[in-house]
Enzyme design. Structure first.
Site, mmCIF file in Angstrom:
data_model
loop_
_atom_site.group_PDB
_atom_site.id
_atom_site.type_symbol
_atom_site.label_atom_id
_atom_site.label_comp_id
_atom_site.label_asym_id
_atom_site.label_seq_id
_atom_site.Cartn_x
_atom_site.Cartn_y
_atom_site.Cartn_z
ATOM 1 N N LYS A 193 6.239 11.788 -56.145
ATOM 2 C CA LYS A 193 5.643 10.752 -55.294
ATOM 3 C C LYS A 193 4.346 11.290 -54.697
ATOM 4 O O LYS A 193 4.361 12.219 -53.892
ATOM 5 C CB LYS A 193 6.575 10.346 -54.149
ATOM 6 C CG LYS A 193 6.017 9.128 -53.422
ATOM 7 C CD LYS A 193 6.527 8.973 -52.017
ATOM 8 C CE LYS A 193 5.762 9.756 -51.004
ATOM 9 N NZ LYS A 193 4.382 9.301 -50.734
ATOM 10 N N GLU A 199 5.780 24.024 -48.896
ATOM 11 C CA GLU A 199 4.442 24.537 -48.587
ATOM 12 C C GLU A 199 3.943 23.712 -47.423
ATOM 13 O O GLU A 199 3.591 22.540 -47.592
ATOM 14 C CB GLU A 199 3.489 24.332 -49.781
ATOM 15 C CG GLU A 199 3.905 25.014 -51.050
ATOM 16 C CD GLU A 199 3.784 26.517 -50.992
ATOM 17 O OE1 GLU A 199 3.202 27.040 -50.021
ATOM 18 O OE2 GLU A 199 4.290 27.174 -51.904
ATOM 19 N N CYS A 205 -4.435 23.146 -46.014
ATOM 20 C CA CYS A 205 -3.347 23.799 -45.283
ATOM 21 C C CYS A 205 -3.699 25.237 -44.941
ATOM 22 O O CYS A 205 -3.285 25.749 -43.920
ATOM 23 C CB CYS A 205 -2.050 23.713 -46.073
ATOM 24 S SG CYS A 205 -2.240 24.198 -47.776
ATOM 25 N N GLU A 259 -2.282 22.832 -35.746
ATOM 26 C CA GLU A 259 -3.082 22.515 -36.929
ATOM 27 C C GLU A 259 -3.867 21.228 -36.658
ATOM 28 O O GLU A 259 -3.287 20.203 -36.318
ATOM 29 C CB GLU A 259 -2.126 22.309 -38.105
ATOM 30 C CG GLU A 259 -2.812 22.132 -39.422
ATOM 31 C CD GLU A 259 -1.822 21.992 -40.591
ATOM 32 O OE1 GLU A 259 -0.765 21.371 -40.408
ATOM 33 O OE2 GLU A 259 -2.138 22.502 -41.678
HETATM 34 P P1 NAI Z 1 3.050 14.209 -44.248
HETATM 35 O O1 NAI Z 1 3.694 15.523 -44.262
HETATM 36 O O2 NAI Z 1 3.651 13.131 -43.432
HETATM 37 O O3 NAI Z 1 2.940 13.628 -45.741
HETATM 38 C C1 NAI Z 1 3.012 14.394 -46.922
HETATM 39 C C2 NAI Z 1 3.828 13.624 -47.951
HETATM 40 O O4 NAI Z 1 5.171 13.469 -47.500
HETATM 41 C C3 NAI Z 1 3.339 12.227 -48.235
HETATM 42 O O5 NAI Z 1 3.505 11.965 -49.612
HETATM 43 C C4 NAI Z 1 4.276 11.355 -47.416
HETATM 44 O O6 NAI Z 1 4.401 10.053 -47.916
HETATM 45 C C5 NAI Z 1 5.575 12.102 -47.549
HETATM 46 N N1 NAI Z 1 6.548 11.910 -46.479
HETATM 47 C C6 NAI Z 1 6.328 11.508 -45.192
HETATM 48 N N2 NAI Z 1 7.492 11.472 -44.522
HETATM 49 C C7 NAI Z 1 8.455 11.856 -45.383
HETATM 50 C C8 NAI Z 1 9.869 12.050 -45.274
HETATM 51 N N3 NAI Z 1 10.510 11.841 -44.129
HETATM 52 N N4 NAI Z 1 10.539 12.467 -46.350
HETATM 53 C C9 NAI Z 1 9.906 12.722 -47.508
HETATM 54 N N5 NAI Z 1 8.588 12.543 -47.680
HETATM 55 C C10 NAI Z 1 7.862 12.137 -46.626
HETATM 56 O O7 NAI Z 1 1.568 14.384 -43.848
HETATM 57 P P2 NAI Z 1 0.605 13.225 -43.302
HETATM 58 O O8 NAI Z 1 1.268 12.276 -42.394
HETATM 59 O O9 NAI Z 1 -0.004 12.652 -44.476
HETATM 60 O O10 NAI Z 1 -0.353 14.073 -42.385
HETATM 61 C C11 NAI Z 1 0.029 14.392 -41.059
HETATM 62 C C12 NAI Z 1 -0.364 15.788 -40.737
HETATM 63 O O11 NAI Z 1 0.287 16.686 -41.616
HETATM 64 C C13 NAI Z 1 -1.811 16.096 -40.920
HETATM 65 O O12 NAI Z 1 -2.560 15.776 -39.820
HETATM 66 C C14 NAI Z 1 -1.796 17.558 -41.189
HETATM 67 O O13 NAI Z 1 -1.786 18.242 -39.963
HETATM 68 C C15 NAI Z 1 -0.506 17.790 -41.882
HETATM 69 N N6 NAI Z 1 -0.630 17.938 -43.336
HETATM 70 C C16 NAI Z 1 -0.555 19.165 -43.842
HETATM 71 C C17 NAI Z 1 -0.690 19.341 -45.201
HETATM 72 C C18 NAI Z 1 -0.607 20.696 -45.780
HETATM 73 O O14 NAI Z 1 -0.886 20.867 -46.956
HETATM 74 N N7 NAI Z 1 -0.240 21.680 -45.019
HETATM 75 C C19 NAI Z 1 -0.950 18.246 -46.109
HETATM 76 C C20 NAI Z 1 -0.961 16.951 -45.460
HETATM 77 C C21 NAI Z 1 -0.827 16.838 -44.116
#
Ligand code: NAI
Length: 780
Positions: free
Chosen positions: A190, A263, A297, A392
């Site tokens: 996904k 990750e 990240c 972050e």
């Molecule tokens: P997120 O962690 O919510 O989303 C990443 C993925 O997980 C997306 O595909 C989302 O649809 C999915 N997801 C969301 N909730 C889920 C759940 N309960 N179970 C399974 N999958 C789920 O990140 P988001 O909301 O896009 O960004 C929020 C914050 O997260 C950002 O401001 C940033 O600080 C951090 N982030 C960190 C990343 C990294 O690589 N370390 C990448 C993206 C966001």
């Protein structure tokens, strides 16, 4: 602008990349997409929009997956997996090579599509993201080709559920899909809701090259769909994204027997010493924190600069910030593009707005008047505890503090709950290589930043998650040992009411910090022999004893710095001393278990000690062949303080089988002895005491596994928990481990033959170590 002005400012004119082909690809697909399931696109269902964050224009409509869609995708993956596995490594390599080739042929289309959907500068998608995607498929085509030989004792895991973020949409797909399918797994992925287009284009490419149906399935939608994928009938979950969602996924998968790699977020340190090449370090920061608008990240988001040069360095940095070009990501002259979505702009704005410390500087660069943008920002004069030094931000915002001594730099760098990456800038390579092992991070770049390659593992420690992606390190998460699973059988303690076997009372105590200690709670329980006689009393450890043992194990962390040679000698010595008392131990095993194979068990335990003594100075890291002028050294580090619940069925051999690999690799441990036969462990204390094992390296507790598993798993200062108990504690340990997202290794209601080959080996060594990749570019 006159020619003279152009020469004076050295300003580039615009060099826009055409979006025509990418837009035509969208139109050809009706600008609306279903899912990619079993080799074909499904009908479009309930849709949501995906927009270009630089302009706000709608690019396409995507389908929000339903539970039925996710189930269909998982069914397709499940059905396809055996055939895909049966193709063999060489068969799969052909397809993966074809995929790599096709990704090259469509490289520009993918780069433009990525930039349209995500807002990242075309220079980055064209020169970094997409070439790395291609490289990942080539590299893993190679791993597929070699698998039958290099991983003859491993098998695919099965069906993998992948949930990925929006910051490197296609690259994150490649990091997950390439190793998964190379190793014979099939996939349901996904993509993030903001950025699904390149994943759908990839699906189209899979179709074009004739990848067998069901090997790769892609479902689109929001976090609810991510949850469905995680909870579906998949064998392994791999997630990249925020730490908060990572925690939820750890909880959701607890006890389900699913493999998991996470990750997660980071707050990576960027350490600049006064002897660094300051201009290079400034340029490095452009790549560290303004690359992909800081939505990385492992972004070098925490500048830690030596006090004497801080003012000079900040001045140079501000001047460089002013010259960054912010704007239309499709313009090849642009350094900083659009933020992925207005929601993310708001998050950044709010976080920065809530800060009242330090001095804030914004780039003087001209900012676009429309679209999702945030100016490159520097906040100096923060102290390590300030929120912005800890949280972050995930945007183009750099925070800065100073240090005086190298030890202080390490202390500040490690003062975070994260541990993804770190950069060290100094012209003194001795200092850099001295610092690198001290930094709590999965990746360290020396005089560089944000270097990635398919051959080098990437991943973090602490709350940045666990597992590695890429290289040899990444493959084990997509494979499992190739052995028949054996069901776990609960081993009950013997019962009795006979008299003590010994006239003289022998009180078995706990072993904490090199001393025999009474249990804090003051409780003991009888241990009966197989013939019903009373073998002795054993202490019942409590939460307080666990805390004391963890403290002792922390106190002994110098063990990690000892040489493999020294650790080998101590392990050999343990073997020697156990051998001297072999008869006594064998008798005790026979009396307690009533099995009569005590002699064989003791012999196996001595042999195991010798095996890990042998490994102590041989389980080496690697030097990866990365395509830079330099090296990426993959160093095996100890995990830290590990709590291990030992197997019940083999009271001596089981204890030794978990203790010895941990010791060999430099960990300190808190071991819970076999619950029904704890006296072997307490007898073994005397062997430890006579074998030069430093105090605190091994701590032994006795008592009820079920009562103490949670305390171990929740402990914030414990780095990993293993359980081989015959009570299946997998669910509760995995759920409780979310406190600090520690690594877990649990038996999932399966047992192993401790006397045989699956009682030892590289599986144990791998779990007793973590890989740190230290990149050292060199040359003038
Ligand atoms: P997120 O962690 O919510 O989303 C990443 C993925 O997980 C997306 O595909 C989302 O649809 C999915 N997801 C969301 N909730 C889920 C759940 N309960 N179970 C399974 N999958 C789920 O990140 P988001 O909301 O896009 O960004 C929020 C914050 O997260 C950002 O401001 C940033 O600080 C951090 N982030 C960190 C990343 C990294 O690589 N370390 C990448 C993206 C966001």
């Amino acid at each position: 602008m006159s020619v003279k002005e152009i020469f004076e400012t050295m300003s580039y004119g615009p060099a826009p990349e055409s979006a025509a082909e990418a837009l035509a690809w969208l139109v050809d697909n009706g600008s609306s997409f279903g899912h990619f399931i079993n080799g074909a696109f499904t009908e479009v269902g309930d849709t949501f929009e995906t927009r270009n964050p630089a302009t706000g224009e709608v690019l396409a409509e995507l389908t929000q997956a339903t539970q039925a869609d996710v189930d269909a995708a998982v069914d397709a993956a499940r059905a396809a997996q055996p055939k895909w596995e049966a193709l063999g490594g060489a068969g799969r390599a052909r397809y993966m090579y074809a995929l790599a080739r096709a990704l090259q042929k469509h490289g520009r289309l993918l780069a433009v599509l990525e930039t349209l959907d995500n807002g990242k500068p075309i220079r980055e998608s064209r020169d970094i993201d997409i070439p790395l995607v291609q490289r990942h498929f080539y590299h893993h085509a190679g791993h597929a080709q070699l698998m039958d030989k290099t991983m003859a004792d491993r098998a695919p895991v099965g069906v993998c559920g992948h949930v990925i973020p929006w910051n490197f949409p296609l690259l994150m797909l490649a990091w997950k899909v390439a190793p998964a399918i190379a190793m014979g797994n099939t996939v349901v992925l996904k993509p993030a809701e903001y950025t699904s287009l390149t994943a759908l284009c990839f699906a189209d490419i899979c179709r074009q090259i004739g990848l067998p149906a069901g090997v790769v399935n892609i479902v689109t939608g929001d976090g609810a769909v991510g949850e469905m994928v995680v909870n579906a009938d998949v064998d392994k979950v791999a997630f990249t994204g925020s730490t908060s969602v990572g925690r939820k996924i750890r909880e959701a998968t607890a006890g389900a027997g699913k493999g998991l790699t996470l990750e997660l977020g980071g707050k990576s340190a960027y350490i600049v010493f006064e002897d660094a090449d300051l201009d290079s370090a400034v340029e490095g920061l452009v790549d560290a924190i303004w690359f992909n608008q800081g939505q990385v990240c492992c972004a070098g988001s925490r500048l830690i600069v030596q006090e004497g040069i801080a003012d000079d360095f900040h001045a140079r940095l501000r001047a460089r910030m002013d010259r960054l070009r912010v704007g239309n990501p499709l313009d090849k002259c642009i350094d900083v593009g659009a933020i992925v979505d207005h929601v993310q702009v708001e998050t950044i704005t709010k976080l920065v707005g809530s800060n009242t410390s330090g001095d804030l500087y914004r780039s003087a660069a001209e900012m676009p008047t429309e679209g999702c943008y945030y100016p490159p920002t520097l906040i100096t004069g923060l102290s390590p505890a300030d929120t912005l030094m800890q949280e972050e931000i995930f945007g183009p915002v750099l925070v800065s503090t100073t240090f005086r001594l190298p030890s202080e730099a390490v202390q500040i760098a490690n003062n975070t709950r994260y541990g993804l990456a770190a950069s060290v800038w100094t012209e003194n390579i001795n200092r850099a290589l001295d610092l690198a092992p001290q930094l709590a991070a999965g990746v360290v770049w020396v005089n560089g930043t944000n270097l990635f390659d398919a051959a080098a593992g990437f991943g973090g420690v602490r709350e940045s998650g666990f597992g590695r992606e890429g290289g040899w390190e990444g493959l084990s998460a997509y494979t499992r040992p190739n052995r028949e699973p054996r069901e776990l059988a609960k081993v009950e303690p013997k019962e009795g009411d006979g008299l003590p076997v010994d006239a003289i009372d022998r009180t078995a105590k706990l072993y904490i910090g090199g001393k025999q200690a009474r249990p804090d709670g003051g409780y003991s329980q009888p241990v009966w022999q197989a013939d019903g006689a009373l073998a002795g009393l054993v202490s019942i450890a409590s939460r307080k004893d666990i805390r004391n043992a963890v403290e002792a194990a922390h106190g002994a962390k110098g063990w990690a710095k000892t040489t493999g040679h020294l650790r080998a000698q101590i392990l050999f010595y343990l073997g020697e001393n156990l051998s001297a008392r072999a008869y006594e131990f064998a008798e005790r095993i026979d009396a307690l278990t009533g099995r009569g194979d005590g002699t064989a068990e003791v012999k196996a335990a001595i042999n195991r000690l010798f095996t890990y003594a042998a490994w102590a100075d041989k389980y080496d890291g690697r030097v990866h062949g990365v395509p830079i002028k330099g090296v990426a050294m993959a160093m095996n580090e100890p995990v830290g303080v590990v709590g291990a619940i030992c197997p019940d069925e083999r009271p001596l051999l089981g204890l030794v089988s978990v203790m010895a690999p941990l010791m060999a690799m430099g960990n300190t441990s808190v071991l819970m002895a076999s619950e029904p036969y704890p006296l072997l462990a307490t007898d073994f204390i005397q062997v430890l005491e006579t074998s030069d094992v430093p105090a605190g390296v091994v701590n032994i507790l006795t008592g009820c596994h079920g009562d103490l598993a949670n305390t171990m798993a929740q402990h914030m200062d414990m780095d990993a928990v293993w359980s081989f108990s015959s009570s299946d504690l997998s669910g509760q340990i995995e759920a409780a481990s979310t406190t600090n997202l520690k690594r877990t290794w649990v038996n999932n209601a399966l047992s192993r033959d401790w006397m045989g080959e699956d009682g030892e080996g590289t599986e144990f060594l791998e779990s007793a170590t973590r890989v740190k990749n230290i990149w050292v570019p060199y040359g003038e």
